[in-house]
Design an enzyme around this catalytic site. Structure first.
Site, mmCIF file in Angstrom:
data_model
loop_
_atom_site.group_PDB
_atom_site.id
_atom_site.type_symbol
_atom_site.label_atom_id
_atom_site.label_comp_id
_atom_site.label_asym_id
_atom_site.label_seq_id
_atom_site.Cartn_x
_atom_site.Cartn_y
_atom_site.Cartn_z
ATOM 1 N N ASN A 125 12.725 35.697 70.899
ATOM 2 C CA ASN A 125 13.013 34.786 72.004
ATOM 3 C C ASN A 125 11.732 34.034 72.315
ATOM 4 O O ASN A 125 10.803 34.570 72.906
ATOM 5 C CB ASN A 125 13.485 35.577 73.229
ATOM 6 C CG ASN A 125 13.962 34.687 74.351
ATOM 7 O OD1 ASN A 125 13.624 33.507 74.421
ATOM 8 N ND2 ASN A 125 14.771 35.234 75.241
ATOM 9 N N ALA A 126 11.669 32.765 71.897
ATOM 10 C CA ALA A 126 10.435 31.985 72.023
ATOM 11 C C ALA A 126 10.060 31.733 73.475
ATOM 12 O O ALA A 126 8.883 31.536 73.784
ATOM 13 C CB ALA A 126 10.584 30.651 71.288
ATOM 14 N N GLY A 157 13.536 27.463 67.377
ATOM 15 C CA GLY A 157 14.978 27.273 67.257
ATOM 16 C C GLY A 157 15.312 26.632 65.939
ATOM 17 O O GLY A 157 15.903 25.544 65.883
ATOM 18 N N GLU A 180 14.044 31.941 65.564
ATOM 19 C CA GLU A 180 15.464 31.818 65.870
ATOM 20 C C GLU A 180 15.898 33.069 66.623
ATOM 21 O O GLU A 180 15.416 34.171 66.347
ATOM 22 C CB GLU A 180 16.280 31.641 64.593
ATOM 23 C CG GLU A 180 17.779 31.577 64.771
ATOM 24 C CD GLU A 180 18.210 30.456 65.699
ATOM 25 O OE1 GLU A 180 19.002 30.729 66.622
ATOM 26 O OE2 GLU A 180 17.769 29.306 65.517
ATOM 27 N N ILE A 181 16.821 32.906 67.573
ATOM 28 C CA ILE A 181 17.235 34.010 68.427
ATOM 29 C C ILE A 181 18.526 34.671 67.950
ATOM 30 O O ILE A 181 18.827 35.794 68.335
ATOM 31 C CB ILE A 181 17.395 33.505 69.885
ATOM 32 C CG1 ILE A 181 17.420 34.674 70.865
ATOM 33 C CG2 ILE A 181 18.629 32.626 70.016
ATOM 34 C CD1 ILE A 181 17.367 34.240 72.318
ATOM 35 N N ASP A 199 19.354 23.299 73.285
ATOM 36 C CA ASP A 199 20.486 23.355 74.196
ATOM 37 C C ASP A 199 20.164 22.528 75.446
ATOM 38 O O ASP A 199 19.155 22.772 76.104
ATOM 39 C CB ASP A 199 20.762 24.806 74.586
ATOM 40 C CG ASP A 199 22.103 24.968 75.294
ATOM 41 O OD1 ASP A 199 22.588 23.973 75.868
ATOM 42 O OD2 ASP A 199 22.657 26.083 75.269
ATOM 43 N N THR A 201 17.483 17.981 59.260
ATOM 44 C CA THR A 201 18.050 19.116 59.984
ATOM 45 C C THR A 201 19.570 19.030 59.946
ATOM 46 O O THR A 201 20.149 17.948 59.837
ATOM 47 C CB THR A 201 17.572 19.126 61.452
ATOM 48 O OG1 THR A 201 18.045 17.948 62.103
ATOM 49 C CG2 THR A 201 16.055 19.170 61.524
ATOM 50 N N GLU A 202 20.210 20.190 60.047
ATOM 51 C CA GLU A 202 21.673 20.212 59.994
ATOM 52 C C GLU A 202 22.292 19.420 61.137
ATOM 53 O O GLU A 202 23.273 18.685 60.949
ATOM 54 C CB GLU A 202 22.160 21.666 60.040
ATOM 55 C CG GLU A 202 21.961 22.446 58.744
ATOM 56 C CD GLU A 202 20.509 22.862 58.525
ATOM 57 O OE1 GLU A 202 20.179 23.267 57.400
ATOM 58 O OE2 GLU A 202 19.715 22.765 59.477
ATOM 59 N N GLU A 203 21.727 19.540 62.341
ATOM 60 C CA GLU A 203 22.266 18.799 63.480
ATOM 61 C C GLU A 203 22.069 17.303 63.309
ATOM 62 O O GLU A 203 22.925 16.501 63.704
ATOM 63 C CB GLU A 203 21.604 19.282 64.769
ATOM 64 C CG GLU A 203 22.050 20.653 65.226
ATOM 65 C CD GLU A 203 23.522 20.678 65.600
ATOM 66 O OE1 GLU A 203 24.029 19.653 66.097
ATOM 67 O OE2 GLU A 203 24.174 21.713 65.371
#
Length: 311
Positions: free
Chosen positions: A133-134, A78, A105-106, A156, A248-250
């Site tokens: 999809n990991a 992710g 990444e999905i 998530d 990381t962006e988050e």
């Protein structure tokens, strides 16, 4: 949709900007917006994936001959917009010990952005971004005991109890991750949701393949001066921990909001320290009917106490 967006951006001439000190074009995130999350268990989208890890091909440019084959050291599950993967590439910058990062990444638009970002920074030989999809296809990409570190940054939380099975860290998936990690390898997980952090702690603590190596709550105020001496020392000794809570962006969004970050590091135990690891016979995934079945070591675990609680 990605091709249409990319085509529009190329024609308009506004989708990229020059990165300072680079002759390559750097993508602008505003042209690659996507939904924050998607259902990983939905079968409404198709992914290209190899039949087995031996057929994954050369996913890096100018692959090193360190092991004589295409190898992977770190997995960023992710990866989002690629901030952590790029930070990881900058940690091990020695030519003799360059690590390879597989970013998964999905979301299609986000994958396109990360690929353009990697190309702009000339990191194609260090980072490979793959749309997959990991939760479903990871065994098609990774060999047993191949990975040194796995990273799960701000997954998530799936707050509803009926959606807990969608969480990227679970009892079943931890068994897969233990299969891919080398003995004494590390699994990093960070979140800004305290309930999800507790889930990570309980899940890793109750899985026999892992033990909790380190966990803490970090606050961005005063450059982490409010942390305990042990936590500050660990930040100085582990550049990977500093990367996941800073690059990381988050993590940057959480820092701007002055919210805490909950971090967990779990270590993969070696096989001789596991309760049991029975040998089972499985068919070879190569599809060769003449090739005999291989006996492989499979980590099979049963948490009887948890099952009784579920009943």
């Amino acid at each position: 949709v990605v091709d249409e967006v990319a085509s529009y951006c190329v024609d308009s001439g506004n989708y990229v900007e020059k990165e300072e000190g680079s002759m390559n074009l750097y993508p602008q995130k505003k042209y690659f917006r996507s939904r924050a999350h998607c259902n990983p268990l939905a079968n409404n989208d198709g992914f290209d994936y190899p039949k087995n890890p031996d057929e994954r091909g050369n996913i890096f440019v100018n692959t090193s001959s360190r092991t004589g084959k295409n190898y992977i050291d770190y997995v960023d599950v992710g990866c989002g917009f690629g901030g952590l993967s790029i930070a990881l590439a900058n940690i091990d910058d020695d030519d003799e010990k360059k690590k390879k990062i597989l970013a998964l990444e999905i979301r299609s638009k986000v994958v396109e952005f990360v690929k353009r970002r990697i190309n702009a920074l000339n990191l194609q030989d260090r980072i490979a971004c793959v749309r997959t999809n990991a939760m479903i296809h990871l065994p098609h990409f990774l060999h047993k005991a191949e990975i040194e570190k796995m990273f799960f940054c701000f997954p998530d939380p799936h707050f509803k109890a009926k959606n807990f099975r969608r969480r990227i860290i679970s009892k079943a998936l931890l068994t897969e991750y233990a299969f891919f990690l080398k003995p004494y390898g590390f699994l990093y997980a960070i979140t800004d949701v305290s309930q999800l952090h507790k889930w990570h702690l309980d899940t890793c603590r109750n899985h026999p393949s892992f033990h909790i190596y380190f966990h803490a709550t970090f606050h961005h105020d005063s450059n982490y001066q409010g942390q305990s001496a042990e936590e500050q020392q660990y930040l100085q000794c582990d550049p990977f921990l500093l990367a996941i809570i800073s690059h990381t962006e988050e993590a940057k969004k959480v820092a701007r909001a002055q919210n805490p970050i909950y971090c967990l590091i779990a270590q993969r135990l070696p096989d001789d320290q596991l309760p049991f690891s029975p040998s089972i016979v499985v068919s070879s995934s190569s599809g060769d009917a003449n090739k005999r079945n291989e006996v492989v070591e499979a980590d099979v675990f049963f948490d009887q106490e948890q099952d009784n609680n579920d009943d």
